[in-house]
Design a protein around this motif. Structure first.
Motif, PDB file in Angstrom:
ATOM      1  N   SER A  36       0.923  -1.394  -0.171  1.00 53.24           N
ATOM      2  CA  SER A  36       0.065   0.167   0.195  1.00 53.24           C
ATOM      3  C   SER A  36       0.885   1.293   0.049  1.00 53.24           C
ATOM      4  O   SER A  36       2.009   1.134   0.710  1.00 53.24           O
ATOM      5  CB  SER A  36      -0.903  -0.013   1.139  1.00 53.24           C
ATOM      6  OG  SER A  36      -1.644   1.048   1.198  1.00 53.24           O
ATOM      7  N   GLY A  37       0.451   2.258  -0.817  1.00 53.45           N
ATOM      8  CA  GLY A  37       1.249   3.472  -0.800  1.00 53.45           C
ATOM      9  C   GLY A  37       2.464   3.483  -1.774  1.00 53.45           C
ATOM     10  O   GLY A  37       3.132   4.706  -1.526  1.00 53.45           O
ATOM     11  N   LYS A  40       0.870   2.752  -6.947  1.00 57.79           N
ATOM     12  CA  LYS A  40       0.278   1.899  -8.000  1.00 57.79           C
ATOM     13  C   LYS A  40      -0.835   2.587  -8.706  1.00 57.79           C
ATOM     14  O   LYS A  40      -1.122   2.789  -9.788  1.00 57.79           O
ATOM     15  CB  LYS A  40      -0.284   0.590  -7.488  1.00 57.79           C
ATOM     16  CG  LYS A  40       0.861  -0.530  -6.793  1.00 57.79           C
ATOM     17  CD  LYS A  40       0.284  -1.888  -6.308  1.00 57.79           C
ATOM     18  CE  LYS A  40      -0.956  -1.715  -5.149  1.00 57.79           C
ATOM     19  NZ  LYS A  40      -0.400  -1.016  -3.942  1.00 57.79           N
ATOM     20  N   SER A  41      -1.761   3.116  -7.873  1.00 57.04           N
ATOM     21  CA  SER A  41      -3.044   3.946  -8.360  1.00 57.04           C
ATOM     22  C   SER A  41      -2.241   5.249  -8.913  1.00 57.04           C
ATOM     23  O   SER A  41      -2.648   5.577  -9.998  1.00 57.04           O
ATOM     24  CB  SER A  41      -3.717   4.600  -7.096  1.00 57.04           C
ATOM     25  OG  SER A  41      -4.189   3.415  -6.441  1.00 57.04           O
ATOM     26  N   THR A  42      -1.411   5.862  -8.477  1.00 53.40           N
ATOM     27  CA  THR A  42      -0.781   6.973  -9.089  1.00 53.40           C
ATOM     28  C   THR A  42      -0.301   6.658 -10.425  1.00 53.40           C
ATOM     29  O   THR A  42      -0.167   7.470 -11.313  1.00 53.40           O
ATOM     30  CB  THR A  42       0.550   7.497  -8.193  1.00 53.40           C
ATOM     31  OG1 THR A  42      -0.379   7.794  -6.871  1.00 53.40           O
ATOM     32  CG2 THR A  42       0.877   8.799  -8.805  1.00 53.40           C
TER      33      THR A  42
HETATM   34  N1  LIG Z   1      -3.594  13.680  -4.429  1.00 52.78           N
HETATM   35  C1  LIG Z   1      -2.385  13.467  -3.518  1.00 52.78           C
HETATM   36  N2  LIG Z   1      -1.853  14.513  -3.027  1.00 52.78           N
HETATM   37  C2  LIG Z   1      -0.854  14.033  -2.044  1.00 52.78           C
HETATM   38  N3  LIG Z   1      -0.449  12.717  -1.946  1.00 52.78           N
HETATM   39  C3  LIG Z   1      -0.738  11.792  -2.656  1.00 52.78           C
HETATM   40  C4  LIG Z   1      -1.941  11.961  -3.557  1.00 52.78           C
HETATM   41  N4  LIG Z   1      -2.410  10.962  -4.044  1.00 52.78           N
HETATM   42  C5  LIG Z   1      -1.577   9.907  -3.529  1.00 52.78           C
HETATM   43  N5  LIG Z   1      -0.891  10.318  -2.562  1.00 52.78           N
HETATM   44  C6  LIG Z   1       0.314   9.722  -1.994  1.00 52.78           C
HETATM   45  O1  LIG Z   1       1.073   8.862  -2.978  1.00 52.78           O
HETATM   46  C7  LIG Z   1       1.473   7.621  -2.374  1.00 52.78           C
HETATM   47  C8  LIG Z   1       1.086   6.614  -3.381  1.00 52.78           C
HETATM   48  O2  LIG Z   1      -0.323   6.654  -3.304  1.00 52.78           O
HETATM   49  P1  LIG Z   1      -1.113   5.487  -4.235  1.00 52.78           P
HETATM   50  O3  LIG Z   1      -2.352   5.554  -3.954  1.00 52.78           O
HETATM   51  O4  LIG Z   1      -0.656   5.655  -5.811  1.00 52.78           O
HETATM   52  O5  LIG Z   1      -0.552   4.063  -3.811  1.00 52.78           O
HETATM   53  P2  LIG Z   1      -1.208   2.583  -4.125  1.00 52.78           P
HETATM   54  O6  LIG Z   1       0.228   1.784  -4.252  1.00 52.78           O
HETATM   55  O7  LIG Z   1      -2.155   2.617  -4.941  1.00 52.78           O
HETATM   56  O8  LIG Z   1      -1.697   2.127  -2.718  1.00 52.78           O
HETATM   57  P3  LIG Z   1      -3.045   1.155  -2.251  1.00 52.78           P
HETATM   58  O9  LIG Z   1      -2.482  -0.170  -2.475  1.00 52.78           O
HETATM   59  O10 LIG Z   1      -3.315   1.591  -0.920  1.00 52.78           O
HETATM   60  O11 LIG Z   1      -3.929   1.752  -3.117  1.00 52.78           O
HETATM   61  C9  LIG Z   1       0.752   7.507  -0.917  1.00 52.78           C
HETATM   62  O12 LIG Z   1       1.801   7.907  -0.087  1.00 52.78           O
HETATM   63  C10 LIG Z   1      -0.219   8.811  -0.994  1.00 52.78           C
HETATM   64  O13 LIG Z   1      -0.430   9.158   0.241  1.00 52.78           O
END
Ligand SMILES: Nc1ncnc2c1ncn2[C@@H]1O[C@H](COP(=O)(O)OP(=O)(O)OP(=O)(O)O)[C@@H](O)[C@H]1O
Ligand SMILES: [Mg+2]
Lengths: 249, 224
Positions: A36-37, A40-42
């Protein structure tokens, strides 16, 4: 053909994507896993500019852009070459299932309303929701909403469909029906990039699994290889944790 | 205490009612124009369009920060002095203008709040299938924001109907102006003003009923 080169995204001082290189063949099904974090979503959101990346190149089909210099037209064109399935479905609450699917055809592709609705009807049939065409999202179960979400993405005729944890918000009873639709798409060789924690889906469907950690691709390979002989310590420890709860075989 | 002169009231009602259309026309025109202006300002605020955003904030601040009566006098007496083209701005026009600007300032803020309240992921979804920001606003966000904003906007419309009575201070013979004249002629002030109060009240109740049925219709999509 899709290619990312040195994709970078920062939020404030934090580097979330730290130079992602990735190329995807047409018809390839890729599963992205990672803690998590990790970004991936980004990564998915940067690929269609729902987030503005801070550096790198994105190529989708015949369109290749330097992300820092992408014009509005190019961004729109990139978005039209990708489609997105959201964790929380994100259906248009003011439109019926059918109109959710038809909307893009009408507004983006300029189809006439009757043709668009006919096509939307076919797509709903493919996700097994013909009988819910006139239902509004609020009256659908999570699984049904997500299948509408997938039909909406299919309507876009995109080069690639990006799935961001499409089953994570679902009650367990609805997970299989959504995965079933995704598997069907995979059999049709729809190019897909899927972020998911469903290891069995990765095993059964993915051509390639990518493990991400701290904004980087740590390692990747066919599921059999990545799951059985991970190389990196981070991959091993991540897999130990998830496989403890769900064994892929 | 003298008895209420019911006969006088019954005779007066039809006369007063003949001025109701003008009152409603001013309110309706004001409402339509205010809605358009308010939507534009709300979108400017939501998208934070540079330049326009600051201008909109100033506009909203001024028109919410000063009494409607002052604004009406400003348009009716003040504007012609500035712009000779407007030597005789008529009272009805000045009233519609004042109502439009005054109420659009309030309405812009309710519409903005309604827009911001729509789940952000629906905007993402619309953008992800290649819709432009404008298309997303028009086809996804605004229709839903409308539903949220309708009760508040209807309340502003009701306020606006009542506020048209200020037009009599600009010499417009609308419902209130007519009542004033009738009362001055008959000296039956209480009867005259209770009659006009009943008319306003009836119109407002009718609208409240309309508002409820409109809400039922708009909520159709959201019932389980
Ligand atoms: N709009 C935003 N502004 C500031 N920080 C952000 C924003 N969106 C995401 N983050 C930060 O970027 C990092 C990566 O987030 P992301 O959602 O891409 O992770 P992830 O791998 O998809 O996690 P998960 O498995 O929990 O969905 C995290 O630390 C999150 O707090
Ligand atoms: Mg995520």
């Amino acid at each position: 053909m899709i290619a990312l080169q040195g994709l970078i995204k920062r939020f404030g001082d934090e580097t979330i994507l730290d130079g992602i290189d990735l190329s995807i063949e047409q018809g390839e099904i890729i599963v992205v896993i990672g803690p998590s974090g990790t970004g991936k979503s980004t990564l998915l959101r940067c690929m269609n500019f729902l987030e503005q990346p801070d550096g790198g190149r994105i190529q989708i089909g015949d369109l290749s852009v330097d992300v820092t210099q992408a014009s509005r037209k190019e961004i729109l064109a990139l978005r039209r070459r990708t489609a997105f399935v959201f964790q929380n479905y994100a259906l248009f609450a003011n439109k019926t299932a059918l109109d959710n699917v038809a909307e893009g055809l009408i507004v983006v592709n300029g189809w006439k309303k009757p043709q668009a609705r006919e096509r939307a009807g076919e797509l709903l049939e493919r996700v097994g929701l013909s009988d819910k065409a006139n239902a509004y999202p609020a009256s659908l179960s999570g699984g049904q909403q997500q299948r509408v979400g997938i039909a909406r993405a299919m309507a876009a005729q995109a080069e690639v469909i990006l799935f961001d944890e499409p089953t994570s918000s679902l009650d367990p009873e609805w997970v299989e029906e959504v995965l079933g639709v995704m598997k069907q798409l995979a059999r049709e060789r729809q190019t897909m990039l899927v972020v998911t924690h469903e290891m069995s889906f990765a095993r059964d469907v993915a051509d390639r699994v990518i493990f991400m950690s701290d904004g980087r691709i740590v390692e990747q390979g066919p599921p059999s290889q990545l799951f059985s002989t991970p190389q990196d310590e981070r991959t091993k420890s991540f897999l130990r944790k998830v496989l403890a709860t769900q064994a892929p075989w | 205490m003298n008895a209420l002169d019911i006969d006088y009231m019954l005779g007066l009602m039809p006369i007063l009612l003949s001025y109701l259309p003008l009152t409603l026309e001013m309110a309706a025109a004001g409402m339509v124009l205010a809605l358009i202006l308010a939507c534009l300002m709300a979108v400017v605020r939501v998208l934070k369009i540079p330049g326009l955003n600051a201008l909109t904030l100033l506009f909203i601040s001024f028109f919410r920060g000063t009494p409607l009566l002052v604004q009406l006098f400003l348009f009716y007496y003040g504007l012609p002095q500035l712009m000779s083209a407007l030597t005789q701005i008529n009272g009805v026009t000045a009233t519609i203008m004042g109502l439009t600007l005054h109420f659009s300032a309030y309405m812009a803020e309710s519409i903005r709040a309604a827009i911001v309240g729509i789940d952000r992921s629906q905007t993402d979804a619309a953008l992800s299938i290649g819709m432009t920001r404008g298309q997303t606003m028009r086809r996804v966000v605004l229709p839903q924001a409308t539903r949220v904003a309708v009760p508040t906007l209807m309340n502003y419309f009701i306020d606006m109907i009542k506020a048209t009575s200020l037009a009599f201070t600009l010499g417009v013979t609308e419902l209130m102006g007519a009542t004033q004249k009738e009362a001055a002629g008959s000296f039956l002030y209480f009867e005259a003003f209770i009659s006009v109060a009943l008319i306003y009240w009836g119109v407002v109740e009718l609208l409240a009923w309309l508002q409820r049925s409109l809400e039922t219709r708009l909520n159709k999509a959201y019932q389980r």
